[in-house]
Design an enzyme around this catalytic site. Structure first.
Site, PDB file in Angstrom:
ATOM      1  N   GLY A 131      36.594  15.839  32.346  1.00 31.41           N
ATOM      2  CA  GLY A 131      35.974  17.124  32.836  1.00 31.41           C
ATOM      3  C   GLY A 131      34.791  16.664  33.958  1.00 31.41           C
ATOM      4  O   GLY A 131      34.390  15.685  33.823  1.00 31.41           O
ATOM      5  N   ARG A 168      24.261  25.841  19.071  1.00 29.86           N
ATOM      6  CA  ARG A 168      22.973  26.015  19.652  1.00 29.86           C
ATOM      7  C   ARG A 168      22.253  27.002  19.028  1.00 29.86           C
ATOM      8  O   ARG A 168      20.904  26.783  18.708  1.00 29.86           O
ATOM      9  CB  ARG A 168      22.918  26.671  21.092  1.00 29.86           C
ATOM     10  CG  ARG A 168      23.766  25.628  22.311  1.00 29.86           C
ATOM     11  CD  ARG A 168      23.772  26.440  23.663  1.00 29.86           C
ATOM     12  NE  ARG A 168      24.535  25.643  24.361  1.00 29.86           N
ATOM     13  CZ  ARG A 168      25.020  25.969  25.649  1.00 29.86           C
ATOM     14  NH1 ARG A 168      25.294  27.513  25.838  1.00 29.86           N
ATOM     15  NH2 ARG A 168      25.940  25.128  26.347  1.00 29.86           N
ATOM     16  N   CYS A 179      23.156  25.482  30.753  1.00 29.33           N
ATOM     17  CA  CYS A 179      22.655  24.986  31.926  1.00 29.33           C
ATOM     18  C   CYS A 179      21.749  25.774  32.851  1.00 29.33           C
ATOM     19  O   CYS A 179      20.712  24.864  32.987  1.00 29.33           O
ATOM     20  CB  CYS A 179      23.885  24.826  32.825  1.00 29.33           C
ATOM     21  SG  CYS A 179      25.098  26.116  33.253  1.00 29.33           S
ATOM     22  N   SER A 231      30.624  25.450  39.493  1.00 29.58           N
ATOM     23  CA  SER A 231      30.989  24.233  39.020  1.00 29.58           C
ATOM     24  C   SER A 231      30.461  24.471  37.350  1.00 29.58           C
ATOM     25  O   SER A 231      31.163  23.859  36.431  1.00 29.58           O
ATOM     26  CB  SER A 231      30.220  23.043  39.071  1.00 29.58           C
ATOM     27  OG  SER A 231      28.951  23.281  39.219  1.00 29.58           O
ATOM     28  N   GLY A 232      29.655  25.628  37.127  1.00 32.70           N
ATOM     29  CA  GLY A 232      29.347  26.063  35.787  1.00 32.70           C
ATOM     30  C   GLY A 232      30.701  26.623  34.822  1.00 32.70           C
ATOM     31  O   GLY A 232      30.542  26.536  33.822  1.00 32.70           O
ATOM     32  N   ARG A 252      27.176  34.796  39.617  1.00 32.32           N
ATOM     33  CA  ARG A 252      27.801  33.751  40.173  1.00 32.32           C
ATOM     34  C   ARG A 252      27.994  33.654  41.570  1.00 32.32           C
ATOM     35  O   ARG A 252      28.283  34.891  42.191  1.00 32.32           O
ATOM     36  CB  ARG A 252      29.343  33.688  39.467  1.00 32.32           C
ATOM     37  CG  ARG A 252      30.081  32.402  39.636  1.00 32.32           C
ATOM     38  CD  ARG A 252      29.597  31.190  39.052  1.00 32.32           C
ATOM     39  NE  ARG A 252      30.155  31.424  37.550  1.00 32.32           N
ATOM     40  CZ  ARG A 252      29.762  30.473  36.388  1.00 32.32           C
ATOM     41  NH1 ARG A 252      28.762  29.633  36.847  1.00 32.32           N
ATOM     42  NH2 ARG A 252      30.054  30.856  35.355  1.00 32.32           N
ATOM     43  N   HIS A 267      22.278  25.460  40.118  1.00 33.50           N
ATOM     44  CA  HIS A 267      22.084  26.759  39.884  1.00 33.50           C
ATOM     45  C   HIS A 267      20.705  26.986  40.369  1.00 33.50           C
ATOM     46  O   HIS A 267      19.834  26.159  40.355  1.00 33.50           O
ATOM     47  CB  HIS A 267      21.924  26.887  38.306  1.00 33.50           C
ATOM     48  CG  HIS A 267      23.272  27.033  37.706  1.00 33.50           C
ATOM     49  ND1 HIS A 267      24.583  26.819  38.401  1.00 33.50           N
ATOM     50  CD2 HIS A 267      23.532  26.955  36.301  1.00 33.50           C
ATOM     51  CE1 HIS A 267      25.647  26.957  37.605  1.00 33.50           C
ATOM     52  NE2 HIS A 267      24.993  27.015  36.321  1.00 33.50           N
TER      53      HIS A 267
END
Length: 343
Positions: free
Chosen positions: A12, A99, A130, A160-161, A235, A242
Site C-alpha cells: 500500500g 487508538r 494523519c 492519498s489519505g 477532502r 494535508h
C-alpha cells in the site's frame, strides 16, 4: 545485532513509504520483511537498492520478529495485532483500531514520547490519524507556553489519505474533464476533480464525521484532555499532503512573533512565514518532506488571546509512515526492546 522488522501492508501507499523511510533513516534492522495479503504474495517491492518479495501474512513466523509496522486497515489489525504481539513482536499500528484503547499508547514522538512505556500492557502502540499527527506537533509547543483553551480546525486533506484507489480516481476524473469524457465517482460520494468534499469517513449522530471526531478525541488523548477542539474535515483535489487552518484561543497572551520563535525551536516543526506572496508553504512543497510546516501565524483580535496559523505536512510521511518509524526509533533508542536474535 540489529532488529528484525516486518512491514505489514507493504504493497500500500503507507507500507511502501515505511520501507523507504526505514532505509532513508538507516534504521538498525538486520532483516526487513515485506508482508501483505495472500493475493499479493510474490509481489516485489523496493527497499533501498534492494527488492523484497512480499510474504503472505499468515505465513510469517512473528516469534522471530522484533517490530511489526502495520498499515493494513482496521479489520486486519483487529485480528492480527494481538496475535503478532502475543508472538513477542511489538506492533506499531497505523489503523484507527487501537487508538482509543486505554491500554494502548497513542504516540507522536515529538509530543508524548514518554507515554510509550505503556506498550507493555498489550504489546501494541497506535499511530494517530494523519491529520491529528501534524496538528499536535504544531500545537504542543504553543500549549506548553500559553495553554490552549479551544481550537477550531478546518482541514484540507489530500486524496492519498483515502488510499491508492482515491489517488487513481482523482487522476482519472481530471483526465476525463480535460477530454470531455464522462466523470465517474467510485471512491468518493461526489466528484473530487476540481471540487471539494466536506465529508471524510462516516457521519455520526451529532452531524460530525468520524474523521472530525478522531481529531478531537486523539488530540485530547495525546496532548491534553482539557482542550476543546472542533473540526471540519474536507477532502480536496490534491494528491499528497494535508493542510489545516487552525484558530486557537489561549489561556495566556502569546504574540505571533513569540509563537513564531517557539515553533522555530520545536522538534519536527519548520516555520516558513513571510508576509509576502509565496511566503508560506503549500501541500506541493511539503510532499516528500519530514517536517510539519507552519505558516500564516497571526494574532486573532476577535477572541481573548487568539492565534491563527496554517499547518501543512506530508500525510503519508509524518501522518503515517515516518511517525511509525520514529516510534520504533524511540523503542530502540530508549532500550525498551532488544533484538531477539541478539538475546
Amino acid at each position: 545485532m540489529g532488529y528484525k522488522v516486518a512491514v505489514v501492508g507493504a504493497t500500500g501507499n503507507v507500507g511502501r513509504e515505511m520501507l523507504d523511510i526505514l532505509d532513508e533513516r538507516g534504521f538498525p534492522a538486520d532483516e526487513v520483511l515485506a508482508v501483505a495479503s495472500r493475493r499479493s504474495q510474490g509481489t516485489e517491492v523496493s527497499f533501498g537498492d534492494r527488492t523484497l518479495k512480499v510474504q503472505a501474512l499468515e505465513n510469517v513466523d512473528f516469534s522471530k520478529v522484533d517490530i511489526a509496522l502495520m498499515s493494513a486497515g482496521g479489520a486486519v489489525s483487529k485480528e492480527w495485532a494481538p496475535k503478532i504481539a502475543a508472538a513477542g513482536a511489538v506492533v506499531i499500528d497505523n489503523s484507527s483500531q487501537w487508538r482509543m484503547d486505554p491500554d494502548v499508547p497513542l504516540i507522536v514522538p515529538e509530543v508524548n514520547a514518554d507515554a510509550i512505556v505503556g506498550f507493555r500492557k498489550k504489546g501494541i502502540i497506535a499511530n494517530p490519524n494523519c491529520s491529528t499527527a501534524q496538528l499536535v506537533v504544531a500545537l504542543k509547543p504553543i500549549h506548553d507556553r500559553a495553554g490552549i483553551r479551544r481550537a477550531v480546525v478546518a482541514t484540507y486533506q489530500s486524496v492519498s489519505g483515502a488510499g491508492k484507489d482515491a489517488m487513481d480516481e482523482l487522476f482519472e476524473q481530471t483526465r476525463a474533464v480535460f477530454v470531455s469524457d464522462p466523470v465517474e465517482a467510485k471512491k468518493f460520494p461526489k466528484r473530487i476533480a476540481f471540487n471539494l468534499i466536506p465529508h471524510i469517513d462516516v457521519f455520526m449522530d451529532d452531524g460530525f464525521t468520524k474523521e472530525e471526531w478522531k481529531m478531537t478525541a486523539e488530540t485530547k488523548k495525546i496532548l491534553d484532555p482539557k482542550i476543546k477542539l472542533t473540526a471540519t474535515c474536507v477532502r480536496v483535489p490534491v494528491f499528497v499532503s494535508h493542510s489545516e487552518s487552525v484558530n486557537l484561543e489561549l489561556e495566556r497572551p502569546l504574540s505571533a512573533d513569540e509563537a513564531r520563535e517557539i515553533l522555530r525551536e520545536a522538534p519536527g516543526c519548520l516555520v516558513v512565514d513571510k508576509r509576502e506572496p509565496g511566503g508560506y508553504i503549500t501541500p506541493l512543497e511539503a510532499t516528500g518532506e519530514d517536517a510539519t510546516y507552519i505558516s500564516r501565524l497571526r494574532e486573532d483580535p476577535t477572541v481573548e488571546n487568539g492565534l491563527a496559523m496554517w499547518i501543512v505536512a506530508d500525510n503519508l510521511r509524518k501522518g503515517a509512515a515516518l511517525n511509525a518509524v520514529q516510534i520504533a526509533e524511540v523503542l530502540v533508542n530508549r532500550k525498551l526492546i532488544e533484538s531477539r536474535a541478539a538475546a
